[in-house]
Design an enzyme around this catalytic site. Sequence first.
Site, short mmCIF file in Angstrom:
data_model
loop_
_atom_site.label_atom_id
_atom_site.label_comp_id
_atom_site.label_asym_id
_atom_site.label_seq_id
_atom_site.Cartn_x
_atom_site.Cartn_y
_atom_site.Cartn_z
N GLY A 292 1.01 -1.21 0.23
CA GLY A 292 0.12 0.10 0.22
C GLY A 292 0.89 1.34 -0.18
O GLY A 292 1.17 1.92 -1.06
N ARG A 330 -1.30 11.93 10.77
CA ARG A 330 -0.44 10.63 11.16
C ARG A 330 0.74 11.30 12.13
O ARG A 330 1.25 10.50 13.06
CB ARG A 330 0.52 10.15 9.87
CG ARG A 330 -0.73 9.53 9.08
CD ARG A 330 0.21 8.72 7.70
NE ARG A 330 1.04 7.55 8.34
CZ ARG A 330 2.05 7.72 8.49
NH1 ARG A 330 2.94 8.66 7.95
NH2 ARG A 330 3.00 6.53 9.04
N TYR A 334 1.03 8.99 15.41
CA TYR A 334 2.16 8.20 15.40
C TYR A 334 3.50 9.07 15.58
O TYR A 334 4.78 8.57 15.40
CB TYR A 334 2.46 7.32 14.30
CG TYR A 334 0.99 6.68 13.67
CD1 TYR A 334 0.36 5.70 14.44
CD2 TYR A 334 0.64 7.11 12.41
CE1 TYR A 334 -0.56 5.03 13.87
CE2 TYR A 334 -0.29 6.37 11.78
CZ TYR A 334 -1.32 5.77 12.45
OH TYR A 334 -2.12 4.84 12.04
N CYS A 361 -9.05 23.10 16.06
CA CYS A 361 -9.18 23.73 17.52
C CYS A 361 -8.61 22.52 18.56
O CYS A 361 -9.29 22.08 19.29
CB CYS A 361 -10.46 23.88 17.95
SG CYS A 361 -10.86 25.14 19.15
N1 LLP Z 1 -2.20 -6.07 3.90
C1 LLP Z 1 -2.62 -5.93 5.12
C2 LLP Z 1 -3.52 -7.08 5.68
C3 LLP Z 1 -2.57 -4.86 5.99
O1 LLP Z 1 -3.10 -4.64 7.23
C4 LLP Z 1 -2.04 -3.65 5.27
C5 LLP Z 1 -1.74 -2.38 6.37
C6 LLP Z 1 -1.29 -3.86 4.20
C7 LLP Z 1 -1.51 -4.84 3.49
C8 LLP Z 1 -0.65 -2.58 3.64
O2 LLP Z 1 0.74 -2.44 4.24
P1 LLP Z 1 1.43 -1.29 3.75
O3 LLP Z 1 2.14 -1.60 2.42
O4 LLP Z 1 0.80 0.08 3.14
O5 LLP Z 1 2.49 -1.07 4.98
N2 LLP Z 1 -2.31 4.05 9.30
C9 LLP Z 1 -1.06 3.30 9.50
C10 LLP Z 1 -0.76 2.25 8.57
C11 LLP Z 1 -1.75 1.14 8.90
C12 LLP Z 1 -1.33 -0.28 8.10
C13 LLP Z 1 -2.35 -1.08 8.44
N3 LLP Z 1 -2.25 -2.36 7.31
C14 LLP Z 1 -0.11 4.58 8.90
O6 LLP Z 1 -0.37 5.64 8.82
O7 LLP Z 1 1.01 4.39 9.01
#
Ligand code: LLP
Length: 435
Positions: A292, A330, A334, A361
């Site tokens: 992602g 973010r 985080y 706010c």
């Molecule tokens: N597959 C599954 C089952 C996942 O839970 C996720 C991300 C991905 C693929 C994609 O992962 P990536 O390639 O994007 O690292 N909101 C957080 C990130 C949460 C990720 C959740 N799962 C942030 O802003 O860093």
Amino acid sequence: MLYPDLAVNEQGHLTIAGHDAVSLAEEYKTALFVMNVDKFRQNCRVYTDTMWECFGDDALPLYASKALCFTGIYRLVNECGMGTDIVSPGELYTASKAGFPLSKAYFHGNNKTDHDIEAAIDAHIGTFIVDNDEELDKIDEYASHRGIRQAVLLRITPGIDPHTHKAVITGNVDSKFGKAIETGQALAFTEKALKCRSVELKGFHCHIGSQIFDCQPFCDAADIMLGFIAKIKKQYGYETEVLNLGGGFGVRYVESHPHIDIAANIRDVASHIRARCEEFSLRMPKILMEPGRSIVADAVTTLYTVGSVKEITGFKNYVSIDGGMTDNPRYALYQSEYTVLNASRAADDCDYVCTIAGRCCESGDLIQENVRIAKPKRGDIIAVLTTGAYNYSMASNYNRIPRPAILLVGENGYKKLAVRHETFEDMCACDIDLR
Ligand code: LLP
């Protein structure tokens, strides 16, 4: 510049894929997400080309659309030959509205409702990634009712800590996701799936976490998963067809983050998997991955307009912009790092230390603290880089602030609005008039 698609023009303005960021901001209004589609395609190609080279033509990278979801992105993903990971009925609806072939969609989530399952089967979803027993029962029941056998993967937790932020680890034993190998529950889950008459077990899925910078955690996860697959084969004579290794490769948000060669890492994971398959006498499964962040993060820049520059003598300087935690939560969540530039004065020295504050706010509504940029004044355009992943998709209307538009740009002057700015009317659309 952090990325090669960014430069500075004669006016001293930042350019994105050759477009003057200040002109884009004037024309399309801020806050604005600007997405370089060429870079997005290039990022997709790293996965498709390398996975096909290493694992053969049936390997498939699935774009994890939770990172950034709007109808147009599913079209781009499809054009690039990728599948998609969807995680909710809302993402399913968006993919389907975009005409994405749902046979290449994998439905995730740790709590799919009866309605979600029925709607997805009715829409001919390709594969469910099943998280728990209740879901498996429901899929079996509804598929039987529809007279089909539904393809599924089972979500397994391999028990790996990939050394990333604790909020984004998902593969450890006590995770809310999937079934753990360590406790024996993954084995029982598999046995149950094999007995379901209207479910076709295709294989297994694991996801260990996000923002991971090297291949070792993936190799460790593959070892554990292939060990599990070998055990299943021995115990039930079941040959696994598909192994989905999840997403998680990291992204360079700031200069101090490491460079990551994703293709080289995938090649290393591939040779590791090949060796293990030989060792366990397993047929090489069809490999899926679910990137992602590494597909979309560095393809997007957010542009904001400066409203005020407040200098608190002896303490700190605040630069307030016309966005904030509503379009990028973010930092608040985080403490994520970002590279910030004054796009209006991109050729000037970055000698002004300041905190970039949003308009909510709430004191915690900050985009970044103690960054060095060229000193801004009201009306300047601030660019925050690498905002493609988990920004727009995690945006909110807190303080009734509308979500920004998404503008696609590319080489040779390509410019197309993909998502318009939200309006006040949009935000009131669900409200019932009580007069
Ligand atoms: N597959 C599954 C089952 C996942 O839970 C996720 C991300 C991905 C693929 C994609 O992962 P990536 O390639 O994007 O690292 N909101 C957080 C990130 C949460 C990720 C959740 N799962 C942030 O802003 O860093």
